[in-house]
Design a protein around this motif. Structure first.
Motif, short mmCIF file in Angstrom:
data_model
loop_
_atom_site.label_atom_id
_atom_site.label_comp_id
_atom_site.label_asym_id
_atom_site.label_seq_id
_atom_site.Cartn_x
_atom_site.Cartn_y
_atom_site.Cartn_z
N PRO A 192 0.81 -1.34 -0.25
CA PRO A 192 -0.01 0.06 -0.35
C PRO A 192 1.00 1.08 -0.41
CG PRO A 192 -0.94 -1.56 2.26
CD PRO A 192 0.55 -2.38 1.05
N VAL A 193 1.00 1.82 -1.42
CA VAL A 193 1.81 2.73 -1.48
C VAL A 193 0.74 4.13 -1.23
CG1 VAL A 193 3.81 4.65 -2.46
CG2 VAL A 193 3.31 2.06 -2.43
N ALA A 194 0.60 5.61 -0.79
CA ALA A 194 0.11 6.30 -1.11
C ALA A 194 0.22 7.39 -1.72
CB ALA A 194 -0.19 7.82 0.27
N VAL A 195 -0.61 8.47 -3.15
CA VAL A 195 0.19 8.57 -3.94
C VAL A 195 -0.86 9.96 -3.58
CG1 VAL A 195 0.40 8.28 -6.67
CG2 VAL A 195 0.83 6.49 -5.36
N THR A 196 0.36 11.60 -4.12
CA THR A 196 -0.29 11.58 -3.53
C THR A 196 0.19 13.76 -4.94
OG1 THR A 196 1.04 13.48 -1.54
CG2 THR A 196 -1.19 12.20 -1.31
N ALA A 197 1.15 13.04 -5.57
CA ALA A 197 1.64 13.84 -6.61
C ALA A 197 0.50 13.74 -7.48
CB ALA A 197 2.98 13.32 -6.34
N GLY A 198 1.01 14.82 -8.22
CA GLY A 198 -0.01 15.29 -8.70
C GLY A 198 -1.02 15.75 -9.15
N GLY A 199 -1.47 16.23 -7.52
CA GLY A 199 -3.08 16.40 -7.79
C GLY A 199 -3.83 15.42 -8.06
N VAL A 202 1.28 -3.50 -6.91
CA VAL A 202 1.15 -5.08 -6.41
C VAL A 202 3.00 -5.50 -8.14
CG1 VAL A 202 -0.33 -6.13 -5.42
CG2 VAL A 202 -0.73 -5.65 -7.92
N GLY A 203 3.12 -4.04 -8.95
CA GLY A 203 4.02 -4.71 -9.54
C GLY A 203 5.55 -4.93 -9.34
N THR A 204 5.69 -4.78 -8.74
CA THR A 204 7.07 -5.56 -7.34
C THR A 204 7.09 -6.71 -7.25
OG1 THR A 204 7.78 -3.28 -7.64
CG2 THR A 204 8.58 -5.27 -6.14
N VAL A 205 5.69 -7.67 -6.33
CA VAL A 205 5.67 -8.40 -6.09
C VAL A 205 4.45 -9.80 -6.50
CG1 VAL A 205 3.27 -9.30 -4.91
CG2 VAL A 205 5.22 -7.35 -4.11
N ARG A 206 4.47 -8.78 -7.60
CA ARG A 206 3.84 -9.62 -9.26
C ARG A 206 5.48 -9.95 -9.91
NH1 ARG A 206 -0.02 -7.08 -11.41
NH2 ARG A 206 -1.42 -8.35 -10.07
N ARG A 221 -7.12 -6.55 -3.45
CA ARG A 221 -6.90 -5.44 -2.01
C ARG A 221 -6.71 -5.89 -0.83
NH1 ARG A 221 -6.99 0.26 -4.47
NH2 ARG A 221 -6.91 0.28 -5.97
N GLN A 222 -6.92 -6.75 -0.42
CA GLN A 222 -7.02 -7.27 1.08
C GLN A 222 -5.50 -7.06 2.03
OE1 GLN A 222 -8.19 -11.33 1.00
NE2 GLN A 222 -10.16 -10.51 -0.49
N PRO A 223 -5.95 -6.75 2.94
CA PRO A 223 -5.06 -6.63 3.90
C PRO A 223 -4.15 -7.87 4.28
CG PRO A 223 -6.56 -5.80 5.26
CD PRO A 223 -7.32 -6.38 3.78
N VAL A 224 -2.68 -7.48 4.24
CA VAL A 224 -2.52 -9.51 4.64
C VAL A 224 -1.79 -9.26 5.95
CG1 VAL A 224 -0.05 -10.59 4.01
CG2 VAL A 224 -1.58 -9.16 2.26
N GLU A 225 -1.96 -10.26 6.78
CA GLU A 225 -1.48 -10.31 8.23
C GLU A 225 0.23 -10.90 8.26
OE1 GLU A 225 -3.89 -13.31 10.31
OE2 GLU A 225 -4.50 -13.26 9.91
#
Length: 161
Positions: free
Chosen positions: A35-42, A51-55, A122-126
């Motif tokens: 989960p990475v918050a993206v706020t740049a770019g308005g 999940v690209g790296t994990v995939r 988009r389920q949280p992982v323990e």
């Protein structure tokens, strides 16, 4: 012929098993960072699930695990040409390789798939799930390190190595 087979065996081990051990080791930590918050770019500031790296890490593990079949195949051919199929160090190496392959097939790859599915949905992982996967991966890597040492040291070998 023996030197050629041995060269292929070592190259296959480096090129196939190496990426699996590295990617599998990176996978649990990558899952925890998804989960990475993206706020740049308005944008609206909503979090995105990258999940690209994990995939990619899972794909590396799967593909190179398949390619890794060449390692024991070439190992058997090399051992047969050297006449060491019955040596204790080789039997131990074969056993440890089988255990490592079983661990990868039964525990590491299926758990990676489960975690990837959860993240895709988009389920949280323990954290306990990633810790358990890291443990299985660590044992897998330790088995390969042990096999590598056995291949180099060859206890009881008469070759003087």
């Amino acid at each position: 012929m023996t030197k050629f087979l041995l060269s292929l065996h070592v190259l296959a081990a480096i090129l196939a098993v190496g990426p699996v051990t590295v990617a599998a080791s990176m996978f649990p930590a990558a899952v925890r960072r998804v989960p990475v918050a993206v706020t740049a770019g308005g944008g609206d500031g909503a979090g995105v699930w990258d999940v690209g790296t994990v995939r990619l890490l899972h794909r590396i593990c799967r593909v190179y695990a398949g390619l890794g079949i060449a390692v024991p195949v070439l190992g058997f051919a090399t051992a047969a040409s050297m006449g060491v199929l019955g040596d204790a160090w080789l039997v131990a190496s074969i056993t440890l390789t089988a255990v490592a392959a079983g661990l990868l097939a039964a525990f590491v790859l299926p758990r990676q798939e489960e975690l990837l599915e959860q993240l895709t949905d988009r389920q949280p992982v323990e954290r306990a799930l990633t810790a358990r996967l890291a443990m299985f991966t660590g044992v897998f890597n330790l088995l390969w390190a042990t096999v590598t040492v056995l291949m180099i040291v060859r206890p009881g070998s008469t070759t003087g190595a």
